[in-house]
Design a protein around this motif. Structure first.
Motif, short mmCIF file in Angstrom:
data_model
loop_
_atom_site.label_atom_id
_atom_site.label_comp_id
_atom_site.label_asym_id
_atom_site.label_seq_id
_atom_site.Cartn_x
_atom_site.Cartn_y
_atom_site.Cartn_z
N LEU A 77 10.94 -43.29 -14.78
CA LEU A 77 10.42 -41.98 -14.38
C LEU A 77 11.56 -41.05 -13.99
O LEU A 77 12.55 -41.46 -13.40
N LEU A 78 11.39 -39.77 -14.33
CA LEU A 78 12.36 -38.74 -13.97
C LEU A 78 11.78 -37.85 -12.88
O LEU A 78 10.55 -37.68 -12.79
N ASP A 79 12.64 -37.27 -12.07
CA ASP A 79 12.20 -36.38 -10.99
C ASP A 79 11.54 -35.12 -11.51
O ASP A 79 10.86 -34.42 -10.76
N THR A 80 11.72 -34.80 -12.77
CA THR A 80 11.16 -33.59 -13.37
C THR A 80 9.74 -33.79 -13.88
O THR A 80 9.15 -32.86 -14.44
N ARG A 81 9.17 -34.98 -13.69
CA ARG A 81 7.81 -35.25 -14.20
C ARG A 81 6.78 -34.39 -13.47
O ARG A 81 6.94 -34.09 -12.29
N VAL A 83 10.46 -38.44 -22.96
CA VAL A 83 9.08 -38.05 -23.26
C VAL A 83 8.64 -36.99 -22.26
O VAL A 83 9.03 -37.02 -21.09
N HIS A 84 7.86 -36.03 -22.75
CA HIS A 84 7.33 -34.99 -21.90
C HIS A 84 6.01 -34.50 -22.47
O HIS A 84 5.72 -34.73 -23.65
N PRO A 85 5.18 -33.83 -21.64
CA PRO A 85 3.93 -33.29 -22.17
C PRO A 85 4.24 -32.13 -23.12
O PRO A 85 5.12 -31.32 -22.86
N THR A 86 3.52 -32.06 -24.22
CA THR A 86 3.73 -30.98 -25.18
C THR A 86 3.43 -29.63 -24.54
O THR A 86 4.09 -28.64 -24.83
N ALA A 87 2.47 -29.58 -23.65
CA ALA A 87 2.07 -28.32 -23.02
C ALA A 87 3.05 -27.84 -21.95
O ALA A 87 2.97 -26.71 -21.51
N ALA A 88 3.97 -28.69 -21.52
CA ALA A 88 4.94 -28.32 -20.48
C ALA A 88 6.27 -28.97 -20.81
O ALA A 88 6.69 -29.93 -20.19
N MET A 89 6.93 -28.42 -21.81
CA MET A 89 8.14 -29.03 -22.35
C MET A 89 9.26 -29.22 -21.32
O MET A 89 10.09 -30.09 -21.46
#
Length: 183
Positions: free
Chosen positions: A64-68, A166-172
């Protein structure tokens, strides 16, 4: 337009994660997804990277990244990168995602400990920010929050692609997790 879509995952991760930036990107991303139509960005039924006969395979565990974004604390998974005479195959498999949500992953040129993977890996540095010059995996989480896909590229990354993000497509800008490949 596609560069706007892809820029969220590429820069310094210290300015990622802002709720306002995510909200601003959300509209732009969905409007620009058509720019990437027809590009190879994943096939959940393709042969996974760790099952490619005769390939050299690297594996990584997502951290996990802190930017999640909020609500993504249970995301776990594995990524594989295989290189064979036919090129590069990448597979991501994650759980703990939001059901029905779309996600995107990209290969990165730096390890997860360096700005959350740093810039995207590119076969031709400074070239197009879309496939086939970059390796992108797009997928939708199923009703249990699991997402998995595989993508193929006819070129080899060598050891220059060292991580996948990996990231949500709606919040790149909201990088969820990163996996370093163990070569």
């Amino acid at each position: 337009m596609a560069s706007l879509l892809l820029s969220g995952c590429g820069g310094d991760s210290s300015d990622h994660g802002s709720a306002n930036a995510a909200a601003t990107e959300s509209t732009s991303v969905s409007e620009n997804m058509d720019d990437m139509a027809g590009m190879e960005m994943g096939d959940p039924s393709a042969t996974p990277a760790d099952k490619i006969p005769g390939a050299e395979v690297a594996e990584g565990t997502f951290k996990l990244l802190d930017t999640r974004p909020p609500g993504m604390d249970d995301v776990k998974g594995t990524a594989w990168l295989a290189q064979s005479p036919k090129g590069t195959t990448v597979t991501v498999s994650l759980t703990g995602l939001k059901a029905g949500e779309e996600y995107m992953s990209h290969l990165h040129a730096q390890p997860c400990s360096t700005k959350g993977g740093g810039e995207h890996f590119q076969f031709e540095k400074g070239g197009p920010t879309t496939p086939p010059n970059e390796v992108h995996l797009m997928f939708t989480a199923d009703k249990s929050g699991m997402g998995m896909t595989t993508v193929n590229n006819d070129r080899k990354t060598g050891e220059d692609a060292v991580a996948v993000v990996v990231h949500p497509t709606a919040a790149m800008d909201n990088r969820i997790a990163c996996a370093d490949f163990d070569f």
